[in-house]
Design a protein around this motif. Structure first.
Motif, mmCIF file in Angstrom:
data_model
loop_
_atom_site.group_PDB
_atom_site.id
_atom_site.type_symbol
_atom_site.label_atom_id
_atom_site.label_comp_id
_atom_site.label_asym_id
_atom_site.label_seq_id
_atom_site.Cartn_x
_atom_site.Cartn_y
_atom_site.Cartn_z
ATOM 1 N N GLU A 169 51.856 -46.978 47.480
ATOM 2 C CA GLU A 169 50.744 -47.530 46.731
ATOM 3 C C GLU A 169 49.624 -47.990 47.759
ATOM 4 O OE1 GLU A 169 52.674 -50.370 44.469
ATOM 5 O OE2 GLU A 169 53.662 -48.754 43.491
ATOM 6 N N LYS A 170 50.011 -48.291 48.934
ATOM 7 C CA LYS A 170 49.042 -48.932 50.103
ATOM 8 C C LYS A 170 48.809 -47.811 51.010
ATOM 9 C CE LYS A 170 50.961 -53.595 50.024
ATOM 10 N NZ LYS A 170 51.770 -54.293 51.030
ATOM 11 N N ARG A 171 49.599 -46.611 50.810
ATOM 12 C CA ARG A 171 49.387 -45.614 51.639
ATOM 13 C C ARG A 171 49.508 -45.937 53.214
ATOM 14 N NH1 ARG A 171 49.735 -40.227 49.501
ATOM 15 N NH2 ARG A 171 49.433 -40.747 47.417
ATOM 16 N N ASN A 260 56.161 -39.588 48.633
ATOM 17 C CA ASN A 260 56.974 -39.451 47.278
ATOM 18 C C ASN A 260 57.606 -40.604 46.783
ATOM 19 O OD1 ASN A 260 57.464 -36.276 46.707
ATOM 20 N ND2 ASN A 260 57.461 -36.571 48.878
ATOM 21 N N GLY A 261 57.416 -41.717 47.675
ATOM 22 C CA GLY A 261 58.025 -42.956 47.409
ATOM 23 C C GLY A 261 59.456 -43.077 47.215
ATOM 24 N N MET A 262 60.249 -42.403 47.963
ATOM 25 C CA MET A 262 61.679 -42.317 48.059
ATOM 26 C C MET A 262 62.353 -41.770 48.934
ATOM 27 S SD MET A 262 62.053 -39.422 45.022
ATOM 28 C CE MET A 262 63.580 -39.715 44.953
ATOM 29 N N SER A 263 63.639 -42.128 49.371
ATOM 30 C CA SER A 263 64.241 -41.414 50.272
ATOM 31 C C SER A 263 64.603 -40.083 50.011
ATOM 32 C CB SER A 263 65.602 -42.293 50.524
ATOM 33 O OG SER A 263 65.323 -43.491 50.704
ATOM 34 N N LEU A 264 64.234 -39.176 51.190
ATOM 35 C CA LEU A 264 64.399 -37.806 50.753
ATOM 36 C C LEU A 264 65.391 -37.184 51.266
ATOM 37 C CD1 LEU A 264 60.534 -36.682 50.988
ATOM 38 C CD2 LEU A 264 62.033 -37.009 48.929
#
Lengths: 371, 204
Positions: A169-171, A260-264
């Motif tokens: 969200e905050k990039r 992606n906002g998640m652990s890949l």
């Protein structure tokens, strides 16, 4: 290791039942929905404290009753112990061994069991989740620390994902905020992969022994761990080396993770391939081959537990002829060398030979009653 | 149905307390109701007074009736060591053992993105200021040995590293006076990894 008898009160469709078992082969015969599988489930619950069919324990209580009770004498390393499991509605299961309360999770008080069911084919056919579960369960049997490591890892993973979502969200990527989670993520994740690889090697060596006997012909079998950060040939590394590779890879994907906002990458994404005669069983295996492979994997589990315990776990075969033909059951019994205890639930005994049936104790089940 | 409005309100208030379920709340409420008037008044007064008088210490953030708190003002304590804890209760635990003579710093929790607790919502800046002001030689990180406490410790370690101060972490391992038999697997693993070399004994 074997179960001498069982007392059942208000479990599934049984009201009250007392059975004496044979130390070798026991066969439960009955039509559909008469209670064969419920009996198998009762035995499993008594030995392990949990069901292999459901997580909702209240469902185990007989309809319109308030509690169930299971009791029975089991033999472990020459000693007979009294095992008990009970549950009252809206409360917790209570497990006792020789009248002493014991935690369900404590594997030192288990009667070891391996249940074969139609669902097992999902290990081969299904998504990575099923294979990870299968592998992780065996790993936690062989290395008791594993459950705790995995539990902590999933907590760290959750926290890390929340943070990554917030960062999206905050990039931005404030490394210092991630630090506390990253270092635990790397350490615990590497320990998980290390133990999984170790168990996968053991599993593979068991399989290469079992599989040809199941198929009746020689064949090559390989289990290949698909890691999100290791290469295929990295199947025998130290925790430190694994962590190093994990670290290098995670640095490469860090921007993507925020995007992606998640652990890949990490063990939560990993999988393993089962390759028989160079054929990936999940993708190209025939239905029949996939079933054989599933059975072989469970047999390998039996073998690994036997090595761990120095004793053959109790084997439960649920609704077998649909999955296993008689030839394979015989082979299974060969593998346990006539020493282990086996419970078989089946609709009819037509598939078994006379000689086999004579050696077995047979129970007929009708509407929750047994004769 | 049997119902008393004001009693129900009390029960509701009591269930909000940690560790108090509905049954215990009902028991407490009926007990209070049976007590003489002045007994109940004393309880009310105690709650009121504690909320009025006890504030946070402006240095260490611990609960105290005075500011700075008696520990921070005590000149006899070792002012070069700060023990960082999550909650004021933890200070109480350390004080009870009378072994530790240094100062404290109460964070007010541990980092947990899940619960929305980020470093900014903890009392971290004032800790850094205390160290920057000089005189501090060691910071002991005594956050809980769970994933949140560990993440907080790692985060603090990174910040403190640049301030040229010794940073230590509480050991975890076997409980004292215990039997190896009763240690769970993970505790035993930690104890094994954190093992210490034995020191030369004095022979007499």
């Amino acid at each position: 290791m074997w179960l001498k008898n069982i007392q059942i009160l208000n479990f599934r469709n049984f009201s009250r039942l007392n059975l004496e078992f044979s130390p070798s082969i026991n066969i439960f015969v009955g039509g559909n929905s008469q209670g064969k599988t419920n009996l198998i489930e009762a035995i499993y619950c008594l030995g392990r404290g949990i069901s292999f069919r459901t997580f909702e324990d209240d469902r185990l209580i007989k309809w319109e009753k308030d509690s169930f009770y299971l009791g029975g004498e089991g033999e472990r390393k020459g000693n007979f112990l009294k095992y008990e499991l009970s549950l009252a509605k809206n409360s917790r299961k209570l497990r006792r061994v020789n009248s002493h309360k014991v935690p369900i999770k404590n594997i030192n008080y288990w009667l070891w069991m391996v249940a074969f069911s139609i669902q097992d084919v999902k290990i081969v056919q299904g998504g990575p989740f099923y294979r990870r579960n299968f592998l992780d369960e065996i790993t936690s049997f062989l290395y008791p620390n594993f459950s705790y490591i995995k539990f902590s890892f999933s907590k760290v993973l959750n926290q890390r994902n929340v943070l990554l979502r917030k960062l999206r969200e905050k990039r931005e990527y404030p490394a210092h905020q991630m630090l506390g989670w990253n270092s635990q993520f790397l350490q615990l994740g590497s320990e998980i992969v290390y133990l999984r690889l170790k168990v996968l090697r053991k599993l593979a060596s068991c399989l290469s022994n079992i599989y040809p006997r199941l198929r009746g012909s020689t064949c090559s079998i390989r289990l290949v761990y698909n890691s999100s950060f290791l290469d295929e040939e990295d199947n025998d590394l130290s925790i430190r080396k694994i962590k190093e590779k994990f670290y290098q890879k995670i640095k490469l994907v860090k921007d993507k993770e925020v995007e992606n906002g998640m652990s890949l990458i990490g063990p939560h994404r990993d999988d393993f391939q089962i390759i028989v005669n160079k054929i990936n069983q999940r993708v190209f295996g025939s239905q029949g081959d996939q079933r054989t492979t599933a059975i072989a994997l469970k047999l390998a589990e039996v073998e690994l537990l036997r090595e761990r315990e120095g004793d053959i776990p109790i084997i439960l075969l649920d609704d077998v002829p649909s999955d296993l033909d008689f030839k394979r059951i015989k082979l299974l019994l060969d593998l346990v060398k006539g020493k282990g205890q086996v419970f078989i639930a089946t609709q009819n005994t037509g598939e078994f030979s006379k000689d086999f049936l004579e050696k077995s104790r047979i129970f007929h089940i009708r509407e929750g009653e047994v004769d | 149905m049997y119902y008393i409005n004001s009693l129900d309100r009390l029960i509701n208030q009591l269930t909000r307390l940690p560790g108090i379920g509905e049954r215990s709340a009902r028991r407490l409420a009926f007990y209070i109701l049976k007590q003489p008037q002045q007994e109940a008044a004393r309880l009310v007064d105690a709650i009121k007074t504690v909320k009025e008088r006890v504030k946070r210490c402006s240095i260490c953030n611990n609960f105290s009736e005075e500011d700075p708190c008696p520990i921070c003002r005590d000149e006899k304590r070792n002012r070069s060591v700060i023990c960082v804890v999550e909650e004021p209760q933890d200070v109480f635990l350390f004080e009870r053992i009378r072994e530790y003579q240094g100062l404290y710093h109460v964070l007010g929790g541990a980092i947990s993105p899940l619960k929305g607790i980020n470093p900014e919502s903890l009392n971290i800046n004032s800790l850094l200021k205390r160290v920057e002001n000089g005189g501090v030689k060691e910071v002991i990180l005594a956050t809980d040995p769970d994933t949140e406490g560990e993440a907080t410790a790692i985060y603090l370690f990174k910040l403190l590293q640049s301030l040229r101060v010794k940073v230590s972490r509480l050991a975890h391992g076997l409980p004292a006076g215990g039997d190896l038999e009763f240690a769970d697997e993970i505790t035993l693993t930690h104890a094994l990894r954190g093992r210490k070399e034995m020191e030369e004994e004095w022979e007499i």
